[in-house]
Design a protein around this motif. Structure first.
Motif, mmCIF file in Angstrom:
data_model
loop_
_atom_site.group_PDB
_atom_site.id
_atom_site.type_symbol
_atom_site.label_atom_id
_atom_site.label_comp_id
_atom_site.label_asym_id
_atom_site.label_seq_id
_atom_site.Cartn_x
_atom_site.Cartn_y
_atom_site.Cartn_z
ATOM 1 N N ASN A 86 0.611 -0.959 0.123
ATOM 2 C CA ASN A 86 -0.386 0.178 0.114
ATOM 3 C C ASN A 86 1.105 1.428 -0.099
ATOM 4 O O ASN A 86 1.924 1.466 0.998
ATOM 5 C CB ASN A 86 -0.719 0.305 1.002
ATOM 6 N N PRO A 87 0.553 2.294 -0.572
ATOM 7 C CA PRO A 87 1.730 3.265 -1.086
ATOM 8 C C PRO A 87 2.424 4.398 0.525
ATOM 9 O O PRO A 87 2.749 4.534 0.821
ATOM 10 C CB PRO A 87 1.257 3.978 -2.136
ATOM 11 N N LEU A 88 0.402 4.316 1.191
ATOM 12 C CA LEU A 88 0.149 5.128 1.674
ATOM 13 C C LEU A 88 0.873 4.225 3.659
ATOM 14 O O LEU A 88 1.978 5.445 3.775
ATOM 15 C CB LEU A 88 -0.594 5.602 2.458
ATOM 16 N N VAL A 89 1.287 3.287 3.554
ATOM 17 C CA VAL A 89 1.591 2.186 4.775
ATOM 18 C C VAL A 89 3.159 2.891 3.691
ATOM 19 O O VAL A 89 4.308 3.009 5.044
ATOM 20 C CB VAL A 89 1.620 0.460 4.181
ATOM 21 N N MET A 90 3.221 2.315 2.456
ATOM 22 C CA MET A 90 5.138 2.623 2.620
ATOM 23 C C MET A 90 5.763 3.864 2.760
ATOM 24 O O MET A 90 7.040 4.372 3.351
ATOM 25 C CB MET A 90 5.499 2.202 1.622
ATOM 26 N N LEU A 91 4.422 5.014 2.972
ATOM 27 C CA LEU A 91 4.975 6.701 3.379
ATOM 28 C C LEU A 91 5.442 6.333 4.954
ATOM 29 O O LEU A 91 6.075 6.609 5.298
ATOM 30 C CB LEU A 91 4.375 7.490 3.189
ATOM 31 N N MET A 92 4.650 6.093 5.501
ATOM 32 C CA MET A 92 4.577 5.388 7.116
ATOM 33 C C MET A 92 5.991 4.889 7.089
ATOM 34 O O MET A 92 6.553 5.324 8.509
ATOM 35 C CB MET A 92 3.640 4.852 7.709
ATOM 36 N N CYS A 93 6.207 3.812 6.158
ATOM 37 C CA CYS A 93 7.394 3.357 6.589
ATOM 38 C C CYS A 93 8.542 4.013 6.231
ATOM 39 O O CYS A 93 9.754 3.764 7.038
ATOM 40 C CB CYS A 93 7.692 2.019 6.065
ATOM 41 N N VAL A 94 8.746 5.015 5.316
ATOM 42 C CA VAL A 94 9.867 5.923 5.172
ATOM 43 C C VAL A 94 9.284 6.826 6.892
ATOM 44 O O VAL A 94 10.679 7.192 7.033
ATOM 45 C CB VAL A 94 10.183 6.820 3.862
ATOM 46 N N GLU A 95 8.412 7.176 7.217
ATOM 47 C CA GLU A 95 8.979 8.551 8.136
ATOM 48 C C GLU A 95 9.602 7.344 10.018
ATOM 49 O O GLU A 95 10.804 7.758 10.713
ATOM 50 C CB GLU A 95 7.065 8.116 8.979
ATOM 51 N N LEU A 96 9.199 5.913 9.656
ATOM 52 C CA LEU A 96 9.728 5.059 10.791
ATOM 53 C C LEU A 96 11.043 5.336 10.330
ATOM 54 O O LEU A 96 11.632 5.291 11.908
ATOM 55 C CB LEU A 96 9.017 3.953 10.530
ATOM 56 N N MET A 97 11.488 4.657 9.576
ATOM 57 C CA MET A 97 13.301 4.313 9.131
ATOM 58 C C MET A 97 13.790 6.125 9.505
ATOM 59 O O MET A 97 14.640 5.942 10.573
ATOM 60 C CB MET A 97 13.484 4.753 7.448
ATOM 61 N N LEU A 98 13.248 6.990 9.244
ATOM 62 C CA LEU A 98 13.754 8.525 9.247
ATOM 63 C C LEU A 98 14.217 8.859 10.588
ATOM 64 O O LEU A 98 14.616 8.939 11.949
ATOM 65 C CB LEU A 98 12.969 9.316 9.098
ATOM 66 N N ASN A 99 12.313 8.458 11.421
ATOM 67 C CA ASN A 99 12.931 8.350 12.881
ATOM 68 C C ASN A 99 13.496 7.141 13.817
ATOM 69 O O ASN A 99 14.084 7.677 15.389
ATOM 70 C CB ASN A 99 11.248 8.271 13.890
ATOM 71 N N GLY A 100 13.741 6.238 13.513
ATOM 72 C CA GLY A 100 14.684 5.512 14.022
ATOM 73 C C GLY A 100 16.115 6.809 13.914
ATOM 74 O O GLY A 100 16.901 6.583 14.736
ATOM 75 N N VAL A 101 16.736 6.812 13.143
ATOM 76 C CA VAL A 101 17.367 8.011 13.150
ATOM 77 C C VAL A 101 17.379 8.270 13.905
ATOM 78 O O VAL A 101 18.417 9.399 14.721
ATOM 79 C CB VAL A 101 17.528 8.610 11.290
ATOM 80 N N ASN A 102 17.117 9.598 13.933
ATOM 81 C CA ASN A 102 16.929 10.595 14.462
ATOM 82 C C ASN A 102 16.703 9.905 16.603
ATOM 83 O O ASN A 102 17.397 11.174 16.568
ATOM 84 C CB ASN A 102 14.411 11.453 14.911
ATOM 85 N N LEU A 103 15.789 9.568 16.743
ATOM 86 C CA LEU A 103 16.399 8.460 17.733
ATOM 87 C C LEU A 103 17.968 8.377 17.917
ATOM 88 O O LEU A 103 18.399 8.812 19.701
ATOM 89 C CB LEU A 103 15.432 7.878 17.957
ATOM 90 N N THR A 104 18.759 7.579 17.127
ATOM 91 C CA THR A 104 20.148 7.449 17.292
ATOM 92 C C THR A 104 20.299 8.833 17.583
ATOM 93 O O THR A 104 21.606 8.892 18.301
ATOM 94 C CB THR A 104 20.120 7.163 16.318
#
Lengths: 101, 499
Positions: free
Chosen positions: A28-46
């Motif tokens: 689902n393209p929308l879920v894929m967008l949310m996954c990008v956000e998840l990746m970036l926020n993982g980096v933010n936490l790091t």
């Protein structure tokens, strides 16, 4: 057990991996967008965790830049998704198969 | 921690260093303002003219700054976050030239394909700004912002024909994989920050050279470096991270593809060269093997896959993957000559690839790029066919074109660094790749079939000018490369710590 900064590093890595895996397997393209956000926020936490470890504020300022960039990226991504869904409602990533890569 | 903020002091700004970026962004804003505030519809040539003028002004300012840097040395601004050295100015010049050529090609293409000219030109300028920031950044976060400005601009530009199914698919693939690779790049930055305690390249360089340990294992730095390489390898379309390239190159409007293959690729390599040659030279034994693996794989994939295509745009997409391989060979050396040869290669390739996509944009009406369309082109439009032949032979590396000198220079740098295996692979890949290039040339010149429903091939004077300029550069640097070699040798990246 004491929760140290390295716990947050591990959590950040996990979020990054979950986001990356989701991006590759979800259709689902929308879920894929949310996954990008998840990746970036993982980096933010790091970044924040390292920033705490070094008592260095620069790591935390980075997060603001990343947030702005992520917002810009999502705006473009949503625009694309909306444009595609308007032409083919209910489209998933599997429907985008004219080009053979 | 917040107590640090009480003695906050704004960093000094050297506006001259920022001039190229400001001109480009200013041009983009001017286009957007004019078109949105004007009551009457503004003709499309106005935005083309503004974008061209912005590119030209950037070129002039960059040349002015170039002589300034050669006389007075490199400097940096914004607390050392943005540098001004020969290297950044080299890429500023390259980007400015790429912008000028792309606006010229995009003008006629846009009016034929009903592509919105103001948006195209404004996004082009924004993306070009990102490319320059990437080459000039002395801080990994600034580099990331440059990368994103470039990428986000390109995502939208790839989707300019959103009515077409192919363009939608190309744009979505490019966006998803682009965002994926940006996240990898950013995670790499985070780990390098964790290993060295800073995102500033100056600090990273001293931390790794003096092996200053912050209580973090060295593996952290290595994983960070690997993730940065993965992130940039996606952007420059190096195998095995090249899947998106053929689809996106095929689906995106041809002038955008030309820009993507030239400026975006060059900016990716600018980031790689700056990070690894300047900030991490102490770790050369760690990163050189990764690059050599990538280079060999990229050369092979680019050459072999290109042969199997029947669509000219896909052929050139795989050829562009192959060209990334040659630059990676130069990167692997880690020497000053390797750096110079990489810059030489990127500079000459920019003209050849923008030129070939200009021809493709002429022939590919209605989004068809089958090689059959090129049959008998030499009979119908000899000059266009001649130009395409020069670009194709240049990319194949035939003597008396700049492409030959570029390949020769790269292979020489590899041999000097005793990378014999890579030099051999590069030469074999050139021979295999030549088959595909010659197939295009043969199709244009040998057969004489009039395409049935072909509309007359109209070459506007802007496209003609771009073709003339790119052919001239390809041939001139094929015969007299000395001036360009001097230029790339002076384009040395330097780190100047912020005051």
């Amino acid at each position: 057990m004491e929760v140290t900064e390295s716990w947050y590093l591990v959590l950040g890595a996990l979020l990054f991996i979950i986001g990356g895996t989701g991006l590759l397997i979800r259709r689902n393209p929308l879920v894929m967008l949310m996954c990008v956000e998840l990746m970036l926020n993982g980096v933010n936490l790091t970044f924040v965790a390292f920033s705490r470890m070094f008592s260095d504020i620069r790591g935390q300022t980075v997060v603001f830049f990343v947030l702005v960039v992520a917002a810009a990226e999502v705006v473009v991504g949503l625009g694309l998704v909306v444009a595609i869904l308007r032409r083919q409602p209910e489209a998933t990533a599997d429907d985008l198969n004219v080009l053979k890569g | 921690m917040l107590a640090q903020l009480t003695n906050f002091e704004a960093p000094s700004v050297d506006w001259w260093i920022l001039a190229p970026q400001m001109i480009l962004v200013g041009g983009a804003l001017l286009i957007l303002l004019l078109t949105s505030l004007s009551i009457r519809k503004i003709p499309s040539w106005v935005s083309t003219l503004i974008a061209f003028a912005a590119g030209l002004a950037t070129f002039v300012v960059a040349m002015f700054l170039w002589y300034d840097v050669q006389d007075h040395g490199a400097r940096s601004t914004l607390a050392g976050a943005l540098g001004l050295d020969g290297f950044s100015l080299f890429f500023t010049v390259l980007t400015a030239l790429g912008v000028m050529l792309t606006t010229l090609i995009g003008d006629a293409y846009g009016s034929r394909e009903r592509m919105a000219a103001p948006e195209f030109n404004a996004l082009l300028l924004c993306a070009a700004t990102g490319a320059i920031v990437m080459a000039a950044a002395n801080d990994l976060i600034v580099m990331f912002i440059g990368l994103e400005s470039l990428s986000i601009g390109l995502y939208v530009m790839a989707a300019m024909h959103l009515g077409r199914k192919v363009a939608q698919e190309a744009a979505m693939k490019y966006f998803i994989l682009g965002a994926f690779s940006s996240a990898f790049f950013l995670y790499g930055i985070a780990l390098v920050y964790g290993a060295t305690g800073s995102t500033s390249l100056t600090h990273i360089q001293s931390a790794t050279l003096t092996l200053e340990v912050r209580g973090t294992p060295p593996e952290l730095l290595f994983v960070g470096m690997a993730l940065i390489i993965v992130g940039v390898a996606f952007k420059v379309a190096a195998a095995p991270f090249h899947f998106w390239a053929p689809d996106v190159y095929q689906g995106a409007p041809s002038p955008v593809t030309g820009f993507m293959a030239s400026v975006a690729k060059a900016a990716g390599f600018a980031a790689l060269l700056r990070i690894f040659f300047v900030a991490l030279p102490g770790e050369v034994t760690e990163w050189a093997p990764i690059f050599s693996g990538l280079a060999i794989l990229t050369l092979i994939v680019g050459a072999v896959m290109a042969i199997m295509q029947n669509d000219v745009k896909r052929m050139l997409a795989f050829s562009s993957v192959g060209h990334a391989g040659y630059v990676l060979v130069a990167v692997t050396t880690g020497t000053a000559e390797g750096l110079a040869s990489a810059l030489f290669y990127l500079f000459t390739y920019t003209f050849m690839v923008i030129g070939s996509f200009a021809v493709i944009s002429l022939i590919g009406w209605n989004d068809g790029h089958d090689i059959g369309r090129y049959e008998g082109l030499a009979r119908r439009r000899p000059l266009v066919a001649l130009a395409m032949t020069v670009f194709i032979l240049g990319q194949a590396g035939v003597p008396f074109t700049s492409g030959f000198i570029a390949k020769f220079y790269v292979i020489q740098a590899a041999v000097d660094d005793e990378l014999y295996a890579m030099a051999v692979v590069a030469m074999v890949a050139a021979v295999v790749g030549a088959f595909m290039y010659l197939r295009i040339v043969m199709t244009m010149w040998s057969r004489d079939v009039e395409a049935v429903d072909a509309p007359p091939l109209a070459v506007s004077w802007t496209t003609g000018l771009a073709l003339f300029a790119t052919v001239a550069v390809t041939l001139v640097y094929g015969f007299i490369p000395q001036s360009l070699i001097g230029f790339v040798r002076d384009a040395v990246p330097q780190l100047v710590a912020g005051g």
